[in-house]
Motif scaffolding. Structure first.
Motif, PDB file in Angstrom:
ATOM      1  N   ARG A   1      17.588  -0.901  -0.273  1.00 15.75           N
ATOM      2  CA  ARG A   1      16.817  -1.944   0.409  1.00 15.75           C
ATOM      3  C   ARG A   1      16.750  -1.701   1.917  1.00 15.75           C
ATOM      4  NH1 ARG A   1      19.378  -5.890  -1.537  1.00 15.75           N
ATOM      5  NH2 ARG A   1      20.569  -6.605   0.303  1.00 15.75           N
ATOM      6  N   LYS A   2      17.869  -1.311   2.518  1.00 14.15           N
ATOM      7  CA  LYS A   2      17.885  -1.055   3.958  1.00 14.15           C
ATOM      8  C   LYS A   2      17.027   0.147   4.324  1.00 14.15           C
ATOM      9  CE  LYS A   2      22.264  -3.186   5.324  1.00 14.15           C
ATOM     10  NZ  LYS A   2      23.590  -2.973   5.961  1.00 14.15           N
ATOM     11  N   ASN A   3      17.067   1.194   3.503  1.00 15.78           N
ATOM     12  CA  ASN A   3      16.230   2.376   3.753  1.00 15.78           C
ATOM     13  C   ASN A   3      14.752   2.013   3.663  1.00 15.78           C
ATOM     14  OD1 ASN A   3      18.388   4.113   4.162  1.00 15.78           O
ATOM     15  ND2 ASN A   3      18.501   4.729   2.024  1.00 15.78           N
ATOM     16  N   ALA A   4      14.419   1.160   2.698  1.00  7.82           N
ATOM     17  CA  ALA A   4      13.029   0.733   2.532  1.00  7.82           C
ATOM     18  C   ALA A   4      12.580  -0.115   3.720  1.00  7.82           C
ATOM     19  CB  ALA A   4      12.872  -0.055   1.232  1.00  7.82           C
ATOM     20  N   GLU A   5      13.459  -0.983   4.209  1.00  8.84           N
ATOM     21  CA  GLU A   5      13.129  -1.823   5.362  1.00  8.84           C
ATOM     22  C   GLU A   5      12.910  -0.985   6.609  1.00  8.84           C
ATOM     23  OE1 GLU A   5      16.441  -4.447   5.492  1.00  8.84           O
ATOM     24  OE2 GLU A   5      15.694  -5.782   3.914  1.00  8.84           O
ATOM     25  N   ALA A   6      13.768   0.038   6.778  1.00 11.88           N
ATOM     26  CA  ALA A   6      13.623   0.923   7.936  1.00 11.88           C
ATOM     27  C   ALA A   6      12.321   1.716   7.849  1.00 11.88           C
ATOM     28  CB  ALA A   6      14.816   1.873   8.010  1.00 11.88           C
ATOM     29  N   GLU A   7      11.987   2.175   6.647  1.00  7.36           N
ATOM     30  CA  GLU A   7      10.755   2.931   6.442  1.00  7.36           C
ATOM     31  C   GLU A   7       9.538   2.046   6.690  1.00  7.36           C
ATOM     32  OE1 GLU A   7       8.363   6.256   5.485  1.00  7.36           O
ATOM     33  OE2 GLU A   7      10.480   6.042   6.022  1.00  7.36           O
ATOM     34  N   LEU A   8       9.619   0.805   6.234  1.00  4.05           N
ATOM     35  CA  LEU A   8       8.511  -0.136   6.437  1.00  4.05           C
ATOM     36  C   LEU A   8       8.318  -0.432   7.921  1.00  4.05           C
ATOM     37  CD1 LEU A   8       6.378  -2.094   5.420  1.00  4.05           C
ATOM     38  CD2 LEU A   8       8.180  -3.799   5.088  1.00  4.05           C
ATOM     39  N   ASP A   9       9.401  -0.682   8.646  1.00  5.85           N
ATOM     40  CA  ASP A   9       9.300  -0.956  10.089  1.00  5.85           C
ATOM     41  C   ASP A   9       8.672   0.232  10.818  1.00  5.85           C
ATOM     42  OD1 ASP A   9      10.418  -3.438   9.821  1.00  5.85           O
ATOM     43  OD2 ASP A   9      12.456  -2.796  10.320  1.00  5.85           O
ATOM     44  N   LYS A  10       9.042   1.436  10.401  1.00  2.00           N
ATOM     45  CA  LYS A  10       8.504   2.644  11.019  1.00  2.00           C
ATOM     46  C   LYS A  10       7.002   2.761  10.791  1.00  2.00           C
ATOM     47  CE  LYS A  10       9.046   7.689  10.966  1.00  2.00           C
ATOM     48  NZ  LYS A  10       9.784   8.825  10.336  1.00  2.00           N
TER      49      LYS A  10
ATOM     50  N   SER B   1       0.813  -1.224   0.000  1.00  2.00           N
ATOM     51  CA  SER B   1       0.000   0.000   0.000  1.00  2.00           C
ATOM     52  C   SER B   1       0.845   1.272   0.000  1.00  2.00           C
ATOM     53  CB  SER B   1      -0.932   0.010   1.216  1.00  2.00           C
ATOM     54  OG  SER B   1      -0.189   0.082   2.425  1.00  2.00           O
ATOM     55  N   GLU B   2       2.071   1.184   0.529  1.00  2.44           N
ATOM     56  CA  GLU B   2       2.946   2.350   0.594  1.00  2.44           C
ATOM     57  C   GLU B   2       3.933   2.406  -0.571  1.00  2.44           C
ATOM     58  OE1 GLU B   2       2.740   4.796   2.700  1.00  2.44           O
ATOM     59  OE2 GLU B   2       1.134   3.904   3.914  1.00  2.44           O
ATOM     60  N   GLY B   3       3.816   1.465  -1.504  1.00  6.18           N
ATOM     61  CA  GLY B   3       4.676   1.474  -2.684  1.00  6.18           C
ATOM     62  C   GLY B   3       6.133   1.164  -2.394  1.00  6.18           C
ATOM     63  N   LEU B   4       6.391   0.311  -1.405  1.00  6.68           N
ATOM     64  CA  LEU B   4       7.764  -0.012  -1.024  1.00  6.68           C
ATOM     65  C   LEU B   4       8.247  -1.343  -1.606  1.00  6.68           C
ATOM     66  CD1 LEU B   4       7.629   1.034   2.744  1.00  6.68           C
ATOM     67  CD2 LEU B   4       8.833   2.217   0.901  1.00  6.68           C
ATOM     68  N   ASP B   5       7.381  -2.053  -2.314  1.00  3.17           N
ATOM     69  CA  ASP B   5       7.725  -3.379  -2.824  1.00  3.17           C
ATOM     70  C   ASP B   5       8.992  -3.377  -3.672  1.00  3.17           C
ATOM     71  OD1 ASP B   5       5.602  -4.538  -1.564  1.00  3.17           O
ATOM     72  OD2 ASP B   5       4.282  -4.501  -3.292  1.00  3.17           O
ATOM     73  N   LYS B   6       9.054  -2.458  -4.620  1.00  3.30           N
ATOM     74  CA  LYS B   6      10.191  -2.411  -5.541  1.00  3.30           C
ATOM     75  C   LYS B   6      11.490  -2.127  -4.808  1.00  3.30           C
ATOM     76  CE  LYS B   6      11.751  -0.275  -9.848  1.00  3.30           C
ATOM     77  NZ  LYS B   6      11.414   0.718 -10.921  1.00  3.30           N
ATOM     78  N   SER B   7      11.454  -1.184  -3.877  1.00  4.67           N
ATOM     79  CA  SER B   7      12.664  -0.822  -3.129  1.00  4.67           C
ATOM     80  C   SER B   7      13.123  -1.969  -2.227  1.00  4.67           C
ATOM     81  CB  SER B   7      12.412   0.428  -2.285  1.00  4.67           C
ATOM     82  OG  SER B   7      12.110   1.536  -3.099  1.00  4.67           O
ATOM     83  N   LEU B   8      12.173  -2.729  -1.677  1.00  2.00           N
ATOM     84  CA  LEU B   8      12.521  -3.836  -0.806  1.00  2.00           C
ATOM     85  C   LEU B   8      13.203  -4.972  -1.564  1.00  2.00           C
ATOM     86  CD1 LEU B   8       9.286  -3.980   1.375  1.00  2.00           C
ATOM     87  CD2 LEU B   8      11.572  -3.397   2.186  1.00  2.00           C
ATOM     88  N   LYS B   9      12.985  -5.029  -2.881  1.00  2.00           N
ATOM     89  CA  LYS B   9      13.589  -6.066  -3.705  1.00  2.00           C
ATOM     90  C   LYS B   9      14.805  -5.557  -4.473  1.00  2.00           C
ATOM     91  CE  LYS B   9       9.122  -8.352  -4.401  1.00  2.00           C
ATOM     92  NZ  LYS B   9       8.091  -8.750  -5.406  1.00  2.00           N
ATOM     93  N   SER B  10      15.185  -4.315  -4.211  1.00  2.00           N
ATOM     94  CA  SER B  10      16.304  -3.708  -4.939  1.00  2.00           C
ATOM     95  C   SER B  10      17.611  -4.450  -4.683  1.00  2.00           C
ATOM     96  CB  SER B  10      16.451  -2.236  -4.522  1.00  2.00           C
ATOM     97  OG  SER B  10      17.595  -1.666  -5.122  1.00  2.00           O
ATOM     98  N   THR B  11      18.452  -4.500  -5.705  1.00  2.00           N
ATOM     99  CA  THR B  11      19.781  -5.100  -5.546  1.00  2.00           C
ATOM    100  C   THR B  11      20.741  -4.137  -4.866  1.00  2.00           C
ATOM    101  OG1 THR B  11      20.364  -4.336  -7.788  1.00  2.00           O
ATOM    102  CG2 THR B  11      19.485  -6.584  -7.574  1.00  2.00           C
TER     103      THR B  11
END
Length: 274
Positions: free
Chosen positions: A128-137, A113-123
């Motif tokens: 990827r770490k920034n996206a994971e931190a944003e998702l946890d928040k 819903s927050e459009g983080l899927d692509k960043s979470l799968k980034s090479t």
């Protein structure tokens, strides 16, 4: 001072680990004022993370009561000096296998819903770490908001599933998992991630990607066949070896069988021609 019920406070998801009380009358006036400071902004006035901010709001509310003639100055002085102690306790998670899966599903929904899927799968590791931190928040903020997650967990069946997994697998190094889906509602009612699963450890029920073997037969083979042909489970089928073009499946035992019933073929890892 605004009134608020214990139930409303409990539903905020902030109080179960803060003050252990069963009755509102057990709280002191200072504690009541402290708790009443939270609902205005539950995230900012979460005393587990922002105790000082919550205390300042409590004192400001009491000061306003003095200004409005609802509280004597002497009592105000006494209340703001009263010690507020958070009685913390660790909640007991009775169904860690299922809860871990639900939390992962929640994270997946928030990520989508927050459009983080692509960043979470980034090479790119940094992305990827920034996206994971944003998702946890975002997940933490959602949980702190008081959201209620409804599941189809059958607690009785979950307990039975855990007992069955532990008794059948035994005490050796063999592991296993168990998933129960209610066929007429398609609901996930039980999930066991291991014979002695601990919360947030490797959950074999949904994190272990393995070849399903004969477990898939009832879903892709037998059930559709029985439904389409209206055949009984005692119908005989061939358990002999066969090949289709270059594909030659083998039985687990390596043996070739004669005519067997559908019941026998399903109960044992027997391959038979379609």
């Amino acid at each position: 001072m605004p009134s608020i019920s214990v139930m409303e406070l409990m539903e905020s998801k902030l109080l179960p680990n803060i003050i252990s009380v069963n009755r509102l009358e057990r709280l002191t006036k200072a504690e009541l004022a402290f708790l009443a400071a939270i609902p205005n902004n539950p995230e900012y006035y979460n005393p587990l993370e922002h105790f000082d901010a919550t205390k300042k709001r409590q004192e400001r509310m009491l000061e306003q009561m003095v200004a409005n003639g609802a509280l004597e100055q002497a009592e105000y002085e006494r209340l703001i000096k009263s010690t507020i102690k958070l009685d913390l306790s660790t909640p007991v998670d009775l169904y860690p296998d299922y809860v871990t899966y639900v939390h992962q599903e929640l994270k997946n929904l928030v990520a989508s819903s927050e459009g983080l899927d692509k960043s979470l799968k980034s090479t790119d590791v940094a992305i990827r770490k920034n996206a994971e931190a944003e998702l946890d928040k975002k997940v933490k903020k959602l949980l702190n908001s008081g959201v209620t997650i409804h599941t189809a967990l059958d607690t009785k069946l979950q307990t039975q599933s855990k007992t069955a997994a532990q008794s059948k697998i035994g005490v050796n190094d063999i592991e296993g998992a168990l998933v129960v889906i209610q066929h007429h509602t398609h609901e996930l009612v039980s999930l066991i991630g291991g014979k002695d699963y601990k919360k947030n450890s490797f959950n074999r029920a949904y994190q272990s990607y393995r070849q399903p073997g004969s477990v898939i037969k009832p879903h892709l083979d037998y059930a559709p066949y029985l439904e389409e042909t209206d055949t009984g489970i005692n119908q005989l089928v061939s358990g002999a070896s066969y090949c289709s073009n270059s594909y030659c499946p083998k039985n687990y035992s390596g043996d070739s069988y004669g005519m067997v019933t559908l019941r026998t073929a399903l109960a044992h890892p027997i391959t038979h021609p379609p």
